[in-house]
Design a protein around this motif. Structure first.
Motif, PDB file in Angstrom:
ATOM      1  N   MET A  91       0.802   7.849 -12.300  1.00 37.57           N
ATOM      2  CA  MET A  91       2.188   7.414 -12.434  1.00 37.57           C
ATOM      3  C   MET A  91       3.023   8.585 -12.934  1.00 37.57           C
ATOM      4  SD  MET A  91       1.719   3.599 -14.112  1.00 37.57           S
ATOM      5  CE  MET A  91       3.483   3.381 -14.313  1.00 37.57           C
ATOM      6  N   ALA A  92       4.342   8.448 -12.805  1.00 38.75           N
ATOM      7  CA  ALA A  92       5.257   9.449 -13.356  1.00 38.75           C
ATOM      8  C   ALA A  92       6.453   8.722 -13.954  1.00 38.75           C
ATOM      9  CB  ALA A  92       5.709  10.438 -12.284  1.00 38.75           C
ATOM     10  N   ARG A  99       0.838  -1.197   0.000  1.00 37.82           N
ATOM     11  CA  ARG A  99       0.000   0.000   0.000  1.00 37.82           C
ATOM     12  C   ARG A  99       0.875   1.249   0.000  1.00 37.82           C
ATOM     13  NH1 ARG A  99      -2.964  -2.872  -1.427  1.00 37.82           N
ATOM     14  NH2 ARG A  99      -2.723  -1.381  -3.125  1.00 37.82           N
ATOM     15  N   GLY A 100       0.321   2.336  -0.509  1.00 41.03           N
ATOM     16  CA  GLY A 100       1.066   3.582  -0.589  1.00 41.03           C
ATOM     17  C   GLY A 100       1.814   3.694  -1.904  1.00 41.03           C
ATOM     18  N   ALA A 101       2.407   4.847  -2.134  1.00 41.46           N
ATOM     19  CA  ALA A 101       3.127   5.086  -3.382  1.00 41.46           C
ATOM     20  C   ALA A 101       4.370   4.205  -3.469  1.00 41.46           C
ATOM     21  CB  ALA A 101       3.515   6.554  -3.486  1.00 41.46           C
ATOM     22  N   LEU A 102       4.705   3.799  -4.702  1.00 47.23           N
ATOM     23  CA  LEU A 102       5.910   3.019  -4.970  1.00 47.23           C
ATOM     24  C   LEU A 102       6.842   3.825  -5.863  1.00 47.23           C
ATOM     25  CD1 LEU A 102       4.367  -0.474  -5.906  1.00 47.23           C
ATOM     26  CD2 LEU A 102       5.106   0.312  -3.644  1.00 47.23           C
ATOM     27  N   LEU A 103       8.129   3.608  -5.677  1.00 45.69           N
ATOM     28  CA  LEU A 103       9.121   4.160  -6.593  1.00 45.69           C
ATOM     29  C   LEU A 103       9.974   3.004  -7.082  1.00 45.69           C
ATOM     30  CD1 LEU A 103      10.368   6.660  -7.944  1.00 45.69           C
ATOM     31  CD2 LEU A 103      12.005   6.737  -6.052  1.00 45.69           C
ATOM     32  N   TYR A 104       9.802   2.654  -8.358  1.00 43.91           N
ATOM     33  CA  TYR A 104      10.627   1.586  -8.935  1.00 43.91           C
ATOM     34  C   TYR A 104      11.938   2.172  -9.441  1.00 43.91           C
ATOM     35  CZ  TYR A 104      12.731  -1.548 -12.239  1.00 43.91           C
ATOM     36  OH  TYR A 104      13.650  -2.312 -12.900  1.00 43.91           O
ATOM     37  N   THR A 107      13.475   4.562 -13.739  1.00 43.99           N
ATOM     38  CA  THR A 107      12.836   5.096 -12.533  1.00 43.99           C
ATOM     39  C   THR A 107      11.377   5.375 -12.872  1.00 43.99           C
ATOM     40  OG1 THR A 107      14.897   6.179 -11.823  1.00 43.99           O
ATOM     41  CG2 THR A 107      12.860   6.910 -10.782  1.00 43.99           C
ATOM     42  N   ILE A 108      10.461   4.806 -12.093  1.00 46.89           N
ATOM     43  CA  ILE A 108       9.026   5.006 -12.321  1.00 46.89           C
ATOM     44  C   ILE A 108       8.342   5.217 -10.973  1.00 46.89           C
ATOM     45  CG2 ILE A 108       6.904   4.083 -13.324  1.00 46.89           C
ATOM     46  CD1 ILE A 108       8.583   2.178 -14.990  1.00 46.89           C
ATOM     47  N   TRP A 109       7.590   6.301 -10.856  1.00 46.04           N
ATOM     48  CA  TRP A 109       6.778   6.546  -9.660  1.00 46.04           C
ATOM     49  C   TRP A 109       5.384   5.990  -9.915  1.00 46.04           C
ATOM     50  CZ3 TRP A 109       2.387   9.754  -9.056  1.00 46.04           C
ATOM     51  CH2 TRP A 109       1.979   9.976  -7.735  1.00 46.04           C
TER      52      TRP A 109
END
Length: 519
Positions: free
Chosen positions: A388-389, A361-366, A402-404
């Motif tokens: 997403m970003a 849960r919550g935002a992920l940063l790959y 890098t992917i938000w």
């Protein structure tokens, strides 16, 4: 050119001869004009409008064009002064906001035969930082560090508001250029006073007043300046709305010099507006996720990544995957060469990301596992509110290093779509064996989906700045703005390497020693 003409016969030869004569004449003519100008000691006048206010520079340029007939050349579209070297006119007017960052180059290229005068148009930084472009309504157009290039694929790599104000200060200190700073708010509120200042600075004779141009639309080039003025005036004051308060508060914490420039350019500090800013900005940080295959190279990369994350106290989930043959989805991998299995395995990323999105849960940063985290990225990523970003280079290519990924239904649906297209491509490649042709990677497929979404707007796909994906050594030297540095392990992990790759490996090894000394 003449040697080529001798080999061509008939009508094509006649046409090519005409073109050659035309080029020779005009090239010679322009050279003669330049020589005559320099011999007499006269220089062309070139007024260059630039600065952090993209809207303001465009409107000021159009108003000047419509209020004088003394300028011999002015483009209806933005054009860099660097692209006007072949123009030989008595007076020239151009505008390109980013020319602010090319003043030295423009001076070196053009100052010998032109009298260069720079008009730098600025606006209240808070107004610039809260402006939204109609083509990207889900993300603010500029930040303090970077801003948008709309074409070809909405790249967040344009120098931002802060870099522009820093450059203005540098040019002022240099003291060698003729330039004038104009506040856009003053241009709207007292246009005729600004007109007098420009007339004196740039030695322009105006036949119409700026105020007349801004209020009597029909007389001027069919441009609705009255509407533009009203609309821009609303935009310039929109930052006072409470909907922008949290963003401005977060930006001021990330970049303390914002307040310094507000005061330096005599913009008021509105205490009532400051009271509206929400002070509770301690949103929980998300989780950084990464994956790696169980081989020695990427296992070592994972250890370094975990160490860089633990050093900063960043929550993370770095997974070791099964063997490549497992993630490639091939039941009998022994019947196929390694390169083919590797080709199929590269489509696994969206599948793994979809699963991580379901688990956490919550935002992920790959981040790719060969990344080194220099600063806590969540301080910056709290500015993002979309699904997403991704990072898009200036040429439009998406880099998936890098992917938000936000905790939204839109993000989940996007990952499913990306996974679906990758699985379809993998099945297509497997079916084509042994006649395998070059095929797009998962990253290319991601780019295609994002570009399609630019028009459909099914998902809120925002853009990350270069500081979230700095690739060593290709993106230049390291600087303090960088959050995430990618170390290109894939380029040195191959069994067959070129001379260039060996040199890259040496550079990379030296860089790794520098980074590991930080622990």
């Amino acid at each position: 050119m003449l040697k080529i003409i001798k080999r061509i016969t008939g009508r094509a030869k006649k046409e090519l001869t005409k073109i050659t004569k035309y080029l020779r004449f005009h090239g010679y003519h322009n050279l003669q004009v330049l020589r005559k100008t320099l011999r007499k000691g006269h220089k062309s006048d070139h007024i260059i409008i630039c600065g952090p206010d993209l809207r303001g520079s465009s409107i000021l340029h159009d108003v000047i064009r419509n209020c004088t007939s003394s300028i011999n050349f002015s483009s209806k579209k933005n054009i860099s002064a660097l692209d006007t070297q072949s123009l030989f006119k008595k007076s020239i007017l151009t505008y390109e906001p980013t020319d602010l960052f090319s003043v030295n180059e423009i001076d070196d290229l053009l100052s010998k035969f032109r009298n260069l005068k720079f008009i730098v148009i600025i606006r209240d930084p808070r107004s610039l930082l809260t402006e939204v472009h109609p083509d990207i309504p889900w993300q603010y157009f500029q930040s303090w560090d970077y801003g948008f290039y709309i074409e070809p694929n909405q790249s967040f790599t344009r120098p931002g508001v802060g870099k522009a104000f820093n450059e203005i200060e540098r040019l002022k200190e240099a003291g060698k250029f003729q330039f004038k700073i104009i506040r856009y708010e003053d241009f709207l509120e007292k246009p005729d006073d600004i007109q007098d200042e420009i007339s004196e600075f740039a030695d322009i004779e105006f036949s119409k007043s700026f105020s007349d141009c801004l209020t009597n639309t029909d007389k001027f080039d069919n441009t609705n300046f009255g509407f533009i003025q009203k609309k821009t005036d609303q935009i310039s004051k929109a930052w006072k709305s409470t909907e922008h308060a949290e963003r401005l508060n977060r930006l001021s914490k990330l970049f303390p010099d914002i307040l310094e420039y507000i005061k330096k350019h005599n913009y008021p500090i509105d205490e009532k507006v400051n009271d509206q800013v929400r002070t509770d900005t301690n949103i929980n940080n998300g989780t950084l996720v990464a994956m790696h295959t169980p081989d020695k190279v990427y296992t070592n990369e994972a250890k370094r990544m975990r160490a860089s994350l633990d050093r900063l106290g960043i929550k993370h989930s770095v997974d070791e995957l099964p063997g490549v043959d497992k993630i490639a989805g091939v039941e009998d991998p022994e019947n196929y060469p390694d390169w083919f299995i590797q080709k199929l395995a590269r489509y696994y990323k969206p599948t793994w990301l979809r699963k991580k999105r379901q688990q956490i849960r919550g935002a992920l940063l790959y981040c790719d596992v060969d990344a080194f985290i220099h600063k806590n990225p969540w301080e910056y990523l709290h500015l993002y509110e979309g699904d997403m970003a991704v990072f898009s280079r200036r040429n439009g290519d998406i880099n998936s290093g890098t992917i938000w990924i936000n905790d939204t239904e839109g993000a989940k649906d996007f990952l499913k779509l990306w996974e679906k297209k990758c699985l379809e491509k993998r099945a297509e490649i497997f079916k084509s064996w042994p006649n395998v042709k070059p095929s797009p990677s998962d990253q290319v497929i991601l780019t295609e989906i994002v570009i399609e979404n630019n028009n459909l707007a099914r998902y809120k796909i925002q853009r990350l700045p270069p500081s979230m994906l700095h690739i060593f050594p290709f993106d230049g030297s390291f600087n303090e703005d960088i959050y995430i540095e990618h170390l290109q392990a894939s380029r040195v992990a191959k069994s067959k390497v070129s001379q260039g790759t060996r040199l890259l490996k040496k550079e990379r090894d030296r860089r790794i020693i520098e980074l590991e000394d930080l622990f």
